[in-house]
Each structure stands twice: as structure tokens, then as C-alpha cells.
Scaffold this motif. Structure first.
Motif, mmCIF file in Angstrom:
data_model
loop_
_atom_site.group_PDB
_atom_site.id
_atom_site.type_symbol
_atom_site.label_atom_id
_atom_site.label_comp_id
_atom_site.label_asym_id
_atom_site.label_seq_id
_atom_site.Cartn_x
_atom_site.Cartn_y
_atom_site.Cartn_z
ATOM 1 N N GLY A 510 0.848 -1.194 0.000
ATOM 2 C CA GLY A 510 0.000 0.000 0.000
ATOM 3 C C GLY A 510 0.880 1.239 0.000
ATOM 4 O O GLY A 510 2.114 1.144 -0.046
ATOM 5 N N PRO A 511 0.261 2.434 0.086
ATOM 6 C CA PRO A 511 1.034 3.685 -0.015
ATOM 7 C C PRO A 511 2.163 3.817 1.018
ATOM 8 O O PRO A 511 3.252 4.275 0.677
ATOM 9 C CB PRO A 511 -0.026 4.765 0.203
ATOM 10 N N LEU A 512 1.943 3.394 2.244
ATOM 11 C CA LEU A 512 2.983 3.560 3.265
ATOM 12 C C LEU A 512 4.181 2.671 2.992
ATOM 13 O O LEU A 512 5.324 3.122 2.975
ATOM 14 C CB LEU A 512 2.413 3.253 4.658
ATOM 15 N N ARG A 513 3.905 1.394 2.763
ATOM 16 C CA ARG A 513 5.004 0.463 2.469
ATOM 17 C C ARG A 513 5.710 0.864 1.179
ATOM 18 O O ARG A 513 6.926 0.833 1.085
ATOM 19 C CB ARG A 513 4.463 -0.973 2.375
ATOM 20 N N SER A 514 4.907 1.254 0.196
ATOM 21 C CA SER A 514 5.480 1.647 -1.088
ATOM 22 C C SER A 514 6.478 2.793 -0.892
ATOM 23 O O SER A 514 7.610 2.736 -1.380
ATOM 24 C CB SER A 514 4.360 2.066 -2.040
ATOM 25 N N THR A 515 6.061 3.805 -0.160
ATOM 26 C CA THR A 515 6.924 4.974 0.047
ATOM 27 C C THR A 515 8.174 4.606 0.848
ATOM 28 O O THR A 515 9.301 4.958 0.471
ATOM 29 C CB THR A 515 6.142 6.077 0.782
ATOM 30 N N ALA A 516 7.959 3.889 1.938
ATOM 31 C CA ALA A 516 9.098 3.517 2.785
ATOM 32 C C ALA A 516 10.094 2.661 2.010
ATOM 33 O O ALA A 516 11.318 2.859 2.091
ATOM 34 C CB ALA A 516 8.598 2.770 4.017
#
Lengths: 527, 144
Positions: A510-516
Motif C-alpha cells: 500500500g502507499p505507506l510500504r510503497s513509500t518507505a
């Protein structure tokens, strides 16, 4: 693989190597049974490695899929990649090099199709710009990708950039820590759920002839079953035992170009796709820069004279024999309208759309257009249309190609014939896929290849809570057409990764994992 | 990114609201022309609203035009150049009095506000957007 295949790829071996050790080998009982029990494998003396996920192939498909899973949080210990390649890009590099794309030349691949980076950002063009020296060199790739395909040809990365960045990513994710070398013989269902994958390790690296991997999930990305020669050329080679004057573009044939530099010669080129374009560039570059005097006869089976297609909304450009297209399918199959449309089609309808958007084609590149226009004008590049009737040796040496044209039989004398058609063999020519069709419930899709779901699960192979997935060229004809490309492998990896996450293996990105994870990737931080 | 119609509309709304919204915070106070900072913000967000709403109609037109393209793609350059016709229409709508906050916007303020927003969102969509979602580019620009 069967006897019809002629281009042998690194890692693809027709029969299992004969090892001195016969301990721990397959028994007739195992070979015959569709389902194996743990006891059957133990009785054969085959050691068992237990691991949740196994990816078979060891090429770019295995690399890209496990890269996605690593980023989705799957630890190295939970996966194994099995394959006969030294590196994930070995086979690909072998084929591109033979078909005249060494590391310094450009592939036919989009700027954002980056197998080393699941995000596609920064794209190859941006990275090329960042690494370039001098303002002009920095702006060139950006201008190219920003104005394609209107004011410039499509930007495409150099082969070397793709290989070097994959090498870096393989190191970052610890790819070689979960890679086991060897040839995979078969995948069979295990009684009670999951599968056994049988690996034949290289000579002397294992106490037993085979090793079994017991896993809940199996991913199959074995690449081309084989490349077929045109039947008439195959007949010629066997009948006259002449492997010098008739070559396939995908096999090593550097000697042909060297000989043409030494002595003026005539080449018959067969095929109307990207490989034919590449071969032409090499022949003409040698004329332009190295003084070759090569005369080229280019034989098209179907000669495209202009734009073609079923309706005003589906017309592909063409001309001078070629069908023109940036990539091997219209671009929107990798994420836009055609991807979404194909995803909803079944059976005949799907096969029909495949036919419309597929077929042999090549990109429009200004260099190629200029070279061929010059060749036509100066008379050293000629095209012919028709079906080849036969190929025989010429009395004075070399070959004679007899072509049935609409004006009658045409005979072309040539020193060399280069087959640039790149026909793919049937999936059953691959031993592992044939075994899967025969013993594990896998079936064929509307165009005859391996039938997969939208999630790339191989239909009919479920076993308890176990699933088999497949990606790459073996799955062409499914709900997603662009399978045999860098980006296609990543799209498949995402479908597979998301499906595995739903079963509790790895996390959905998702967006958080993707960004991190992107931040880690950008800093080259190992995972 | 190769868009579908739904993807176009969703991406338009997201990019105008979030990226355009954030950019407006930065550029709002320095817009040329008179008025208080509050007036400038109101005008800037008014323009964004217009670009977002009228943009849905534009997306339908773009989608229709795209049907004539064999590849069913939408080259990066189109996204940049189409800022010109969209800007002209958005300016006329802004001045038409449909929103009181944009009715008196000057040409200079509009060109700077709209022009920079267009550039920032175009760059965003063609690059960093991908950091935050690995699914968006494979789904024709759909976010949900």
C-alpha cells in the motif's frame, strides 16, 4: 525439448545430465504418479528442502517476482529460486547479443519498464540523464522521453543499463542467497497439499542426483520453450548438413558478418519484425563503416503497404513491407485501455483481439528508415514477397531460395540466409511445462499456451491450500497480453504478490510500504 | 501511465486537489496583481476548482481523441501542451462570474497560478506519483 527446436539457450537442457551418482533418483513409481506422498519421496532417497515459496526458472521472471515479494516483506528464508542460469539476465543477454543488441545498443523497451525498480521511477531516461556528463548529454534523454513518439523515436534504454541495474538490485535484495542452481525436471502435487519441485543440481554439488523442494506455492517462469527454425531452413540444414550458410538470428552467427567483410556477398533475410530490423542495421552499418559490399534480399511473407486494421479506431501504421509499432503490443496493454479490455474477454473473443493487436511488427526508427531508403535508392536493398518453396545449395556455392510470388517462381542466389522470424516453439516442447500439462491439471488458453487466471494462477493446478503461478511468454493468450516483456513480468509479479498477500504470504504494498520501500531502494539500502 | 477514462478522471481529481492544493499554498501569496493574501488564496483555489470540474469534460474529450490512436496511449508531451487550451477555457470560466473569488483575477495572476500548477502537476504525474502507489500505473490511473 523436442527435436524441432534448434536454438539452444543457456540453462535449457534437452535431457537431464547423466550424473555419476544414481542415489536419490526418480523412481518409475514417482514418474508415473500424479500425486506424491512424503513417503514415496523418502523411499526414493531424495532429500527434501521445505520452503514456502519456490520460483522455477531463474531468469528475469523469477528475479522480478521475488524482488516484488522481498519488497512486500517476504524474508529470504521463505523463498528459493531454482534455475540453470548464472544470473537472471544470462539468457536474455545471450539472445539480445546474438540478435545484434550488445550492451551498448538500445533495447525495444519503455523508459519506465525497469526490472530493477518496481516503481518505474526514476525511469531509465531520467537515470541516464543524471549519470550523463555535460548539459547536452543530460538533456538528450529527457527531451527524447518528453517528446516521444511525436518529435522523437521512443526512448529506449541501453541493454547494459538494464543489466547493470538488475545486478545492483539482485545484490540489494540478496537474490543469490536464495538462488539454487540446477535444472528443474518437474513439479508434482503433494498429497495433503502443496507441491514437490524436483531439481537436478549440477554434477558434484549434491550427494544425490535429485533434490525435492516441498512448498505451498510454486511460481513458474521458464521463458521460451525453444525457438523454432523455419521448416524449409531446418530441412535444408539437415539434408545438406550445412550449418554455415543458413543461420538463425538468435544463434551465434558473428562469422557471417566477418566473412561478408572479407568478401562481398549476398544475404537473404527472412522476417519482418524487430530482429530483422536489427540484422539489417548490422549489415548496413558494416557497409557504411567497414566497407562491406553486402547485397540484401529481404523476403516478406506478408508485405504491408500502409496503415491497416479493422476500423478507423484500430489502425496500425505500416509501409515498405513492415507493420510499425513502438513495442511488441500497442502501448496501452501495459496499463491502459487495452489492458482493461483484454481482462474482460474470454475464449474466441480474446483470441480475436490478440490477433488484431499482435502479429509481426517493428518500431519506426529514423536511423532504420534512412538506411533502408538509401538501400532502395542505391539498389543494394531489395524486398520480395511470397512463400518460400524450398532452399537448395547453389552450384557455385552458397544457397538458392525458391520463392512462390504472385508473378511466379523466383530464385534468389545468396551466400547466406539469415532467419529473423523468431518463431516460438509449442509450450509442450518444454519438459517442465509438458509435465505440468500431463500430470498436474494445467491446461491451455485460447491461443494454446498455459491457461492462467487474472492473478496468474495456473488454472486447474490448485492443491489444498497450494497454488501454482506462472508468468512470462508461456502465459501469452491470457487476460493480460504483454507478458513477455520487462513491464509485463512486473505486472504479473504484482498480481501474484497481491494474491499471495491475500493468502497471508507477504504484505500488500500500500502507499505507506510503497513509500518507505522506495526510500530504501533509492538509498540502495539492503533488505 | 496509459490512462483509461476512469483513471483519467480519478487522477485529475486527486492531482488537482492534493498536488494543486499544496502548490497553491506556496504560490498563492506571491501571485502578481493586487489584493490581500486571502483574496489571492481564494482566487487560486477557485481556479483549481474550475480546472478540476471543467477538467472532467476535458478528460472525456481526450479519451475520445485517444480512440484514434492505435496504441491507445497519451504521449507525455500532450499532457504538457494541452495546458494551453485548458488554460484559456479555465480563464474564461474564471472571469465569467461563476465564482465570485475568481471573477476579477488578472491575466498575470492567472498565468502564473495556473501555469505553474499545470507544470508541477504534469511533472508529478510523470514521475514521483509512482513512489506512493505501485498499482496506479498498471490500472490506467485509477486510484480506487
Amino acid at each position: 525439448m523436442g527435436g524441432r527446436e534448434t536454438i539452444r539457450m543457456p540453462g535449457a537442457v534437452a535431457s537431464a545430465p547423466d550424473t555419476s551418482s544414481s542415489a536419490g533418483d526418480l523412481t518409475p513409481e514417482l514418474i508415473a504418479a500424479d500425486q506424491w506422498t512424503d513417503a514415496m519421496v523418502a523411499a526414493a532417497g531424495i532429500p527434501v528442502v521445505e520452503v514456502p515459496f519456490v520460483s522455477v526458472g531463474g531468469g528475469i521472471g523469477s528475479f522480478v517476482t521475488t524482488d516484488y515479494l522481498r519488497i512486500a516483506g517476504v524474508p529470504k528464508e521463505a523463498m528459493r529460486v531454482l534455475g540453470n542460469n548464472e544470473t537472471p539476465w544470462s539468457t536474455y543477454e545471450y539472445l539480445t547479443r546474438n540478435s545484434q543488441i550488445p550492451r551498448t545498443e538500445r533495447l525495444r523497451s519503455d523508459s519506465a519498464s525497469t526490472p530493477d525498480c518496481i516503481w518505474g521511477f526514476p525511469s531509465y531516461a531520467v537515470r541516464e540523464a543524471l549519470a550523463a556528463k555535460g548539459l547536452k548529454a543530460k538533456l538528450a534523454p529527457l527531451w527524447n522521453v518528453g517528446t516521444e513518439p511525436i518529435f522523437a523515436d521512443y526512448y529506449t534504454p541501453k541493454a547494459g543499463q538494464a543489466f547493470a541495474t538488475m545486478e545492483k538490485e539482485a545484490d540489494r535484495i540478496g537474490y543469490f542467497d536464495y538462488f539454487d542452481k540446477g535444472l528443474v525436471r518437474m513439479v508434482r502435487k503433494r498429497q495433503g497439499g502443496g507441491y514437490f519441485t524436483i531439481l537436478t543440481p549440477p554434477d558434484g554439488t549434491s550427494a544425490t542426483k535429485r533434490v525435492a523442494y516441498k512448498s505451498r506455492w510454486v511460481h513458474i517462469a521458464v521463458g521460451y520453450p525453444g525457438l523454432k527454425f523455419l521448416d524449409d531452413l531446418q530441412t535444408y540444414r539437415q539434408q545438406y548438413n550445412d550449418y554455415t550458410h543458413v543461420v538463425n538470428a538468435y544463434e551465434p552467427h558473428e562469422g557471417v558478418y566477418e566473412e561478408l567483410l572479407r568478401k562481398p556477398g549476398v544475404v537473404v533475410l527472412r522476417g519482418g519484425g524487430i530482429v530483422a530490423s536489427r540484422i539489417l542495421q548490422r549489415l548496413i552499418d558494416d557497409r557504411d563503416h567497414k566497407g562491406a559490399q553486402t547485397q540484401i534480399h529481404h523476403v516478406f511473407r506478408t508485405y504491408i503497404t500502409g496503415a491497416h486494421g479493422p476500423s478507423i479506431f484500430m489502425r496500425r501504421k505500416g509501409g515498405d513491407g513492415w507493420a510499425y509499432q513502438g513495442f511488441n503490443y500497442p502501448k496501452s496493454v501495459w496499463g491502459g485501455q487495452l489492458k482493461s479490455r483484454m481482462r474482460r474477454l474470454e475464449g474466441e473473443e480474446r483470441a480475436k483481439l490478440y490477433k488484431t493487436i499482435g502479429g509481426t511488427n517493428t518500431p519506426v526508427r529514423r536511423l532504420w528508415q534512412d538506411q533502408l531508403a538509401r538501400g532502395r535508392k542505391e539498389g543494394w536493398y531489395r524486398t520480395h514477397t511470397g512463400e518460400v518453396d524450398s532452399v537448395v545449395p547453389a552450384e557455385a556455392g552458397g544457397t538458392v531460395t525458391r520463392i512462390k510470388t504472385k508473378d511466379g517462381l523466383l530464385e534468389l542466389q545468396a551466400s547466406y540466409i539469415i532467419d529473423g522470424t523468431g518463431l516460438e516453439a509449442d509450450i509442450a516442447e518444454h519438459r517442465l511445462l509438458a509435465d505440468l500439462l500431463e500430470h498436474s491439471g494445467a491446461g491451455r488458453n485460447p491461443i494454446g499456451r498455459l491457461d492462467v487466471e487474472r492473478t496468474f494462477e495456473v488454472r486447474g493446478t490448485q492443491n489444498g491450500d497450494g497454488r501454482v503461478y506462472a508468468s512470462g511468454t508461456a502465459t501469452l493468450g491470457g487476460y493480460f497480453p504483454g507478458v513477455d516483456t520487462f513491464l509485463g513480468l512486473q505486472i504479473a509479479a504484482q498480481e501474484i504478490g497481491d494474491d499471495l498477500a491475500r493468502q497471508g504470504f507477504g504484505k500488500r504494498i500500500g502507499p505507506l510500504r510503497s513509500t518507505a520501500q522506495w526510500l530504501r531502494w533509492a538509498r540502495g539500502k539492503k533488505i | 501511465m496509459l490512462p483509461t477514462l476512469m483513471g483519467r478522471i480519478q487522477t485529475r481529481i486527486f492531482v488537482i486537489a492534493v498536488i494543486g492544493g499544496l502548490w497553491a499554498l506556496v504560490i498563492g501569496p506571491v501571485l502578481p496583481g493586487g489584493g490581500t493574501t486571502s483574496d489571492k488564496y481564494k482566487a487560486m483555489y477557485g481556479v483549481l476548482l474550475i480546472v478540476g470540474v471543467v477538467g472532467i469534460a476535458w478528460e472525456v474529450i481526450y479519451h475520445a481523441l485517444m480512440q484514434f490512436r492505435w496504441e491507445k496511449d497519451w504521449p507525455t508531451l500532450f499532457g504538457l501542451v494541452l495546458g494551453v487550451p485548458e488554460g484559456v477555457v479555465a480563464y474564461l470560466v474564471a472571469r465569467s462570474g461563476v465564482l465570485s473569488s475568481t471573477e476579477h483575477i488578472s491575466v498575470g495572476a492567472f498565468v502564473v497560478g495556473f501555469g505553474t500548477t499545470w507544470l508541477v502537476t504534469w511533472l508529478w504525474v510523470n514521475g514521483p506519483m509512482r513512489i506512493f502507489t505501485v498499482h496506479w500505473r498498471f490500472r490506467g490511473g485509477r486510484l480506487i
